[in-house]
Design a protein around this motif. Structure first.
Motif, PDB file in Angstrom:
ATOM      1  N   ALA A  44       0.824  -1.213   0.000  1.00 23.26           N
ATOM      2  CA  ALA A  44       0.000   0.000   0.000  1.00 23.26           C
ATOM      3  C   ALA A  44       0.854   1.257   0.000  1.00 23.26           C
ATOM      4  CB  ALA A  44      -0.938  -0.005   1.206  1.00 23.26           C
ATOM      5  N   SER A  45       2.062   1.164   0.521  1.00 28.23           N
ATOM      6  CA  SER A  45       2.946   2.327   0.565  1.00 28.23           C
ATOM      7  C   SER A  45       3.849   2.405  -0.663  1.00 28.23           C
ATOM      8  CB  SER A  45       3.803   2.273   1.830  1.00 28.23           C
ATOM      9  OG  SER A  45       4.573   1.075   1.830  1.00 28.23           O
ATOM     10  N   GLY A  46       3.652   1.483  -1.614  1.00 30.29           N
ATOM     11  CA  GLY A  46       4.464   1.473  -2.825  1.00 30.29           C
ATOM     12  C   GLY A  46       4.249   2.732  -3.648  1.00 30.29           C
ATOM     13  N   ALA A  47       5.277   3.119  -4.383  1.00 31.13           N
ATOM     14  CA  ALA A  47       5.231   4.344  -5.178  1.00 31.13           C
ATOM     15  C   ALA A  47       4.114   4.328  -6.224  1.00 31.13           C
ATOM     16  CB  ALA A  47       6.581   4.567  -5.864  1.00 31.13           C
ATOM     17  N   LYS A  48       3.721   3.149  -6.668  1.00 32.21           N
ATOM     18  CA  LYS A  48       2.716   3.040  -7.722  1.00 32.21           C
ATOM     19  C   LYS A  48       1.391   2.482  -7.204  1.00 32.21           C
ATOM     20  CE  LYS A  48       6.348   2.523 -11.132  1.00 32.21           C
ATOM     21  NZ  LYS A  48       6.985   1.641 -12.113  1.00 32.21           N
ATOM     22  N   ALA A  49       1.155   2.598  -5.913  1.00 28.95           N
ATOM     23  CA  ALA A  49      -0.064   2.049  -5.315  1.00 28.95           C
ATOM     24  C   ALA A  49      -1.321   2.675  -5.914  1.00 28.95           C
ATOM     25  CB  ALA A  49      -0.049   2.234  -3.801  1.00 28.95           C
ATOM     26  N   ALA A  50      -1.252   3.903  -6.381  1.00 25.46           N
ATOM     27  CA  ALA A  50      -2.419   4.567  -6.983  1.00 25.46           C
ATOM     28  C   ALA A  50      -2.863   3.869  -8.263  1.00 25.46           C
ATOM     29  CB  ALA A  50      -2.108   6.032  -7.260  1.00 25.46           C
ATOM     30  N   TYR A  51      -1.968   3.111  -8.901  1.00 28.82           N
ATOM     31  CA  TYR A  51      -2.316   2.382 -10.126  1.00 28.82           C
ATOM     32  C   TYR A  51      -3.182   1.164  -9.826  1.00 28.82           C
ATOM     33  CZ  TYR A  51       1.737   4.995 -11.969  1.00 28.82           C
ATOM     34  OH  TYR A  51       2.640   5.966 -12.328  1.00 28.82           O
ATOM     35  N   VAL A  52      -3.176   0.735  -8.572  1.00 28.00           N
ATOM     36  CA  VAL A  52      -3.966  -0.431  -8.158  1.00 28.00           C
ATOM     37  C   VAL A  52      -5.337   0.085  -7.744  1.00 28.00           C
ATOM     38  CG1 VAL A  52      -4.076  -2.433  -6.628  1.00 28.00           C
ATOM     39  CG2 VAL A  52      -1.856  -1.581  -7.399  1.00 28.00           C
ATOM     40  N   ALA A  53      -6.190   0.312  -8.732  1.00 24.46           N
ATOM     41  CA  ALA A  53      -7.496   0.911  -8.480  1.00 24.46           C
ATOM     42  C   ALA A  53      -8.565   0.189  -9.290  1.00 24.46           C
ATOM     43  CB  ALA A  53      -7.471   2.396  -8.860  1.00 24.46           C
ATOM     44  N   ALA A  54      -9.752   0.086  -8.712  1.00 21.30           N
ATOM     45  CA  ALA A  54     -10.867  -0.549  -9.418  1.00 21.30           C
ATOM     46  C   ALA A  54     -11.096   0.144 -10.751  1.00 21.30           C
ATOM     47  CB  ALA A  54     -12.124  -0.491  -8.556  1.00 21.30           C
ATOM     48  N   GLY A  55     -11.274  -0.662 -11.775  1.00 15.55           N
ATOM     49  CA  GLY A  55     -11.502  -0.145 -13.118  1.00 15.55           C
ATOM     50  C   GLY A  55     -10.265  -0.141 -13.990  1.00 15.55           C
TER      51      GLY A  55
END
Length: 87
Positions: A44-55
């Motif tokens: 969850a604290s990964g730099a690219k965590a925002a890419y893991v999103a529904a859709g």
């Protein structure tokens, strides 16, 4: 040794977001006459965590070639020896 990679795309499946190098427990099931499925975990604290999103769409790659893709339908936050996301 061959390793599955996840490449993240926005829901339009054409806007590349990035490669999820920190993804682990990657699983992908290709079905001959079906939609297939996939799952993975990501910090969850990964730099690219925002890419893991529904859709968003995850393209699955093996040996520098696309082998399939799946749509993220649900993201769960779980304690995976610290903070983590599970798809």
């Amino acid at each position: 040794m061959s390793v599955l990679e996840l490449w993240a795309y926005q829901s339009d499946n054409s806007t590349f977001l990035g490669v999820l190098e920190q993804a682990f427990e990657i699983k992908y099931l290709a079905e001959l006459n079906g939609a297939g499925s996939g799952s993975f975990a990501f910090p969850a604290s990964g730099a690219k965590a925002a890419y893991v999103a529904a859709g968003n769409v995850m393209r699955v790659r093996l040996d520098n070639a696309d082998v399939g893709a799946f749509l993220i339908e649900q993201v769960e936050e779980k304690n995976l020896l610290g903070e983590g996301l599970r798809v």
